[in-house]
Write a protein that holds these residues in place. Structure first.
Motif, PDB file in Angstrom:
ATOM      1  N   GLY A  18       0.825  -1.181   0.000  1.00 16.58           N
ATOM      2  CA  GLY A  18       0.000   0.000   0.000  1.00 16.58           C
ATOM      3  C   GLY A  18       0.877   1.257   0.000  1.00 16.58           C
ATOM      4  O   GLY A  18       1.888   1.318   0.699  1.00 16.58           O
ATOM      5  N   PRO A  69      -0.713   4.585   0.422  1.00 21.12           N
ATOM      6  CA  PRO A  69      -1.937   5.404   0.522  1.00 21.12           C
ATOM      7  C   PRO A  69      -1.620   6.892   0.501  1.00 21.12           C
ATOM      8  O   PRO A  69      -0.750   7.365   1.245  1.00 21.12           O
ATOM      9  N   TRP A  96       2.344   1.397   7.670  1.00 20.81           N
ATOM     10  CA  TRP A  96       0.989   1.059   7.217  1.00 20.81           C
ATOM     11  C   TRP A  96       0.932  -0.393   6.764  1.00 20.81           C
ATOM     12  O   TRP A  96       0.031  -1.149   7.123  1.00 20.81           O
ATOM     13  N   TYR A 101      -7.880   0.039   4.810  1.00 16.19           N
ATOM     14  CA  TYR A 101      -7.581   1.300   4.133  1.00 16.19           C
ATOM     15  C   TYR A 101      -8.566   2.393   4.549  1.00 16.19           C
ATOM     16  O   TYR A 101      -8.180   3.506   4.894  1.00 16.19           O
ATOM     17  N   TYR A 106      -8.228   3.351   8.454  1.00 13.58           N
ATOM     18  CA  TYR A 106      -6.906   3.518   9.053  1.00 13.58           C
ATOM     19  C   TYR A 106      -6.778   4.809   9.855  1.00 13.58           C
ATOM     20  O   TYR A 106      -6.377   4.802  11.006  1.00 13.58           O
TER      21      TYR A 106
END
Lengths: 480, 480
Positions: free
Chosen positions: B408, B410, B421, B473, B476
C-alpha cells in the motif's frame, strides 16, 4: 475451492472433507510398515538381487491399491537394518517414537530456516542443543545447530575454524600466504577430506597423523607433524580428534590432544559422530575425557541414539562464533532478537529433525539411553571373547565402543588367500544365518566388522554366529 | 534377549512381541496428526505467542499419555502452512502421500550413503533424477543427486564449477592467481553468497548484476560486469541465473544468459529451486527457455511440488563431472560399478527423500501436477487483478509465477509512513481473518507478499482478503 483435478487423497482437505478416505489410506500404509517392523526377521538383512523394476511415472496417477503394492515392493527390496543380525554398519533400528516424531514433523512441515517458520521448533532446537552441550561439559555460552548428517556438521565446524583463523568470510583464500592445514589421524572419516575440498583448502590440507595398533591417534606424531608444518611455512589452524572411528570405533586421546591444541593455539574439533552418545552413560563417559576443551563437536544421534536418519548436530563451545565467523543474513528476513537458524547453518530451509530427537529423549529417558549404551558394551564383550577363543581369528583393535573388528587368518591357507577367506565367510554368514557383518578394506586388508548396536541382538545369537564361523573354518578346505 | 530396560514401546520388537501396543500408540499419534491436518482452519496460520514451556528431559521417560499430550502442544505451537490462508512463504501444504512416504522411509531407515545401505533407493534416486533431467531438456548423459535443501544444491553446483575451472580439489585456492568470481543478479538467493563463503571464495566473489523493475537480471549489465571483471584481472568462472526469485518469483532471461555463458565459456548454473516445477506444465514450461543449456540446475520439489521438507536436488548436464571434479571416495567402502551416492554428494549419510518424491509423482501423476501448477497461475491472476483495481496498492513486479508482491502507498499518508501502514495491515489480516502474508524488506521498503501455493485457497477467500484490505484502508486514519 475449484473442482478437484487431482486424486482425491492427494492432500488432506483442510476442513476434513476427505477425512475418512485419508484415514483409510494412512492406516493401510501404517499397517504395511508396522507389519514389516514387527516381522523383520522374515526379511534378510540385505535383499536378494531383485527383479523389481522401477515403474514409469504415469500421467494419470496410480490407484490406492497400486500405491500400497509399490510400497510393499519397496520394503521388500530395501536394506533391513532392523534385523537383529544386521550388525554390519552404524545404521541402527530407529526408535519407534522417532519414526512417529518424523510423521508429526512431516505433517506440520515447519521450516527451521527462521523463527517465523518454526516458532516453537527453532526454540526447542536451541534449548536441546544447549542441554546436550552441557552433557559434554560445555557451559551456557555453548550452542549449536542441527544439520542433515555428520558430514555437514564437520563441514560447518571447519568452516567456522577457518573463518576465525584467517578472516576469509568476505575475501576468500586466494590472498592468503602459506597453506592452511589441519591435522587428523590417518583413519579419520572421509568427510574431513571432503570438508577441506569444499572449503577451498583442498584435500591435501589434511595432514595425516599416525595411529597406533588400536587406531588411536599418536600424540607424539601429532606434535612432530605440527612442528614440521610450521617449519615448511604452512599455517596450521585446527586439529580433528575422532571419537569412534568408522571401522573400529576407537577413540583418540582427546585430553592429550587438547593440551597440544592449547599449546599451539589451534582449533580443536572432535568428530564424535558415533562416540558422542557416551555422554549418556555414567559408566562410559570417561572415555571422552577432554572433550569439554573442544571448540566444536560433531554428534549424530542418528547412530548410537537410534534416531531415524538424519539427526546430527554441531556444537560450539562459544555460540557467539556462529554470529561472528559464520553468519550470512538474508536481506529479506525480518530481524528479530532470536538469530534465525538458517543464517548460522550450512543449510537454509531445513526439516525439523529436532522433533524425533526430543520425543525419543522424552520417551526413553536418560536412564533408558544409559542402559541401551551399557548393553552395547556387554554384548561387545561377549562377542570379543568369542573372537579371542579362536586362534584362527585376530582382532584389529581393542574395542572401545560397541564395534568389534576382526578377521580370519587361518593357518591352513597362505596369507594371500586370507582376504578371500574372509569375503567368503561374510557371504556364508549372510546366506546361512541372515547375519550381516560388513567387510571393510582396512590398511590394505579385508576385515569383518560387527557393530553391536541393535538392542534385540542376543547372547545366543552371538554364540550362533560363532558356530557358523567354526563350521565355515572346519569345512573350508573340503568345500574347495 | 536380555530383560527390557527401557520403555516397552521404545522399539518395535523384531518378531512382533509388542505389535498391539505399538499399533495403539501409532494410531493415537496418527489420529493427532490427521485431526490436525483435517481441521487446519481451526488453527491460526501462525501461533499466538504461547506459554508452552519446554519440559526438561526426564530420567525415567514419560508415559504414552504424556507423550501424546506433548505432541498436541507441539502442534498447537507450530507454524501452520497447511492453512489455506497461509500464503506468506514458499512453505507448502505437503502432499498426503509425501507424509506417508516419509513414514515408510523412516521405518526402513536406509542410508543413501552407499548402494549396500540402500540397494533399491539409491537406484531409484538415480533413475528419477535422470527422468527429471530429461524434463529440463537434458539427455541421458545428465544426472544428479538429492540433497537436504536448495542451499546445499547451490553449494554442490558451485563447488563442481569451481573445481572444474581451477582444478583445486587437491591443493585448494591459496595458489590461485587472480580472484575467482561469479555473477548473479542483485536479488539472487542468499545461499549463493553462503556457498561462496563456504567454498573459500568469500562473499565478495559474487558480483551483483543489475535487475530491471521486474527483478529480472539485466543481460546488458551482465556482459558489462563480465568485461569489467576480466579488465580487473579477476577470473570469472560461473553465472547464476535465478528461476523464481525469493521475494517476487520472477525468472531471469535464461536463454540470453546462456548465450553469454557460451561466449565467455562460463559455467551456467540455474537456481530453479522454486521455478523448476514449471517443467511439469505444458502451458508454462516456456518460461524456462534456455535451461537445457545450463551446466547445472537446482530444483526443490519441497516447494511448488508440495513434497514435505526436505526434498531438493542438483542436476548436472554431464553426470561425469561429479566423478571427475567432485568425487571423494571413502577408502573403506567396497568398490562397485555403481558410484555410491555419498561420494558425489556434499552429504554422506543421508535420509531417503526420494521415497516421498517418487510416491507423490506416482500418485498424483504428471497430469495432476500440471493442473496444480496451472491452478496457481489462475489464482495469482485473480489476486493480481484485485491489486490493480485499487489505486492505493502498487505491484512490485509483474508476476511470472504464483507470487504476487505488492504494497500500500496510501495518498493520505506521507511516504515515510508507508512501511508502518503495510506492517499494520499484515498484522490486521492475521488477526482479523487468519490470513498470513509475509512482509519482506525489499530494496529498502516493506512489501506484502502472497504465495498462491495452497490448492485449497479459493477465489472467494482471495476476494475476502481484499475486503479486509479495503476495510483497513478506509478506517486507518479513524483508528489512529
Amino acid at each position: 475451492m475449484d473442482d478437484l483435478r487431482w486424486p482425491k487423497e492427494a492432500f488432506i482437505h483442510p476442513e476434513g472433507e476427505n477425512k475418512e478416505e485419508v484415514r483409510q489410506l494412512a492406516e493401510s500404509i501404517m499397517d504395511k510398515v508396522l507389519d514389516y517392523a514387527s516381522s523383520v526377521t522374515e526379511y534378510p538383512p540385505l535383499p536378494k538381487e531383485s527383479d523389481f523394476e522401477i515403474p514409469s511415472i504415469s500421467g494419470e496417477g496410480v490407484s490406492n491399491r497400486e500405491l500400497i503394492h509399490q510400497i510393499q515392493e519397496l520394503i521388500d527390496c530395501s536394506m533391513n537394518p532392523n534385523h537383529p543380525r544386521y550388525i554390519g554398519h552404524m545404521d541402527s533400528i530407529p526408535t519407534f517414537v522417532s519414526c512417529l516424531g518424523e510423521l508429526v514433523s512431516t505433517f506440520l512441515n515447519n521450516n527451521m530456516l527462521s523463527l517465523e517458520m518454526s516458532p516453537f521448533l527453532s526454540r526447542l532446537e536451541v534449548h536441546v542443543l544447549e542441554v546436550i552441550g552441557q552433557m559434554f561439559g560445555y557451559n551456557e555460552q555453548a550452542g549449536g545447530v542441527m544439520v542433515s548428517g555428520g558430514t555437514l556438521a564437520n563441514l560447518e565446524a571447519l568452516a567456522v575454524a577457518r573463518n576465525q583463523a584467517f578472516s576469509v568470510m568476505e575475501n576468500g583464500l586466494t590472498e592468503i600466504k602459506g597453506k592452511p592445514v589441519i591435522f587428523a589421524s590417518d583413519v579419520c572419516h572421509a568427510s574431513i577430506q571432503k570438508a577441506c575440498m569444499l572449503l577451498g583448502l583442498g584435500t591435501s590440507a589434511v595432514i595425516s597423523v599416525k595411529t597406533n595398533d588400536h587406531s588411536k591417534l599418536d600424540v607424539h606424531d601429532l606434535e612432530l607433524q605440527i612442528e614440521r608444518a610450521y617449519d615448511q611455512g604452512k599455517r596450521p589452524f585446527a586439529i580433528v580428534a575422532t571419537a569412534g572411528t568408522t571401522v573400529t570405533g576407537n577413540i583418540d586421546p582427546i585430553f592429550d590432544i587438547s593440551q597440544l591444541a592449547d599449546k599451539y593455539q589451534l582449533w580443536l574439533h572432535v568428530d564424535a559422530a558415533y562416540g558422542g552418545a557416551l555422554v549418556f552413560s555414567d559408566l562410559e563417559r570417561h572415555r571422552l575425557k577432554g572433550i569439554a576443551q573442544a571448540d566444536s563437536i560433531t554428534f549424530n544421534p542418528q547412530k548410537w541414539m537410534y534416531i531415524a536418519k538424519t539427526c546430527a548436530m554441531v556444537l560450539f563451545k562459544d555460540r557467539q562464533v556462529l554470529e561472528g565467523d559464520f553468519r550470512i543474513s538474508a536481506p529479506y528476513m525480518n530481524e528479530v532478537a532470536f538469530t534465525n537458524l538458517g543464517e548460522i547453518n550450512v543449510q537454509g530451509t531445513r526439516h525439523a529433525d529436532i522433533v524425533k530427537l526430543w520425543l525419543s529423549l522424552q520417551y526413553i529417558g536418560l536412564n533408558g539411553y544409559q542402559q541401551l549404551i551399557d548393553q552395547g558394551y556387554r554384548f561387545t564383550k561377549i562377542f570379543t571373547e568369542e573372537v579371542r577363543k579362536r586362534s584362527f581369528l585376530v582382532l584389529q583393535a581393542e574395542p572401545e565402543t560397541n564395534i568389534c573388528c576382526f578377521r580370519g587368518e587361518p593357518a591352513y591357507l597362505p596369507k594371500e588367500k586370507w582376504d578371500d577367506w574372509n569375503r567368503e565367510l561374510q557371504q556364508q554368514l549372510l546366506d546361512a544365518s541372515h547375519t550381516f557383518v560388513s567387510l571393510p578394506l582396512y590398511r590394505g586388508e579385508r576385515w569383518l566388522r560387527a557393530v553391536l548396536l541393535n538392542p534385540f541382538t542376543s547372547r545366543s545369537q552371538i554364540q550362533d554366529i560363532f558356530k557358523q564361523v567354526d563350521i565355515f573354518y572346519d569345512h573350508y578346505l573340503e568345500s574347495k
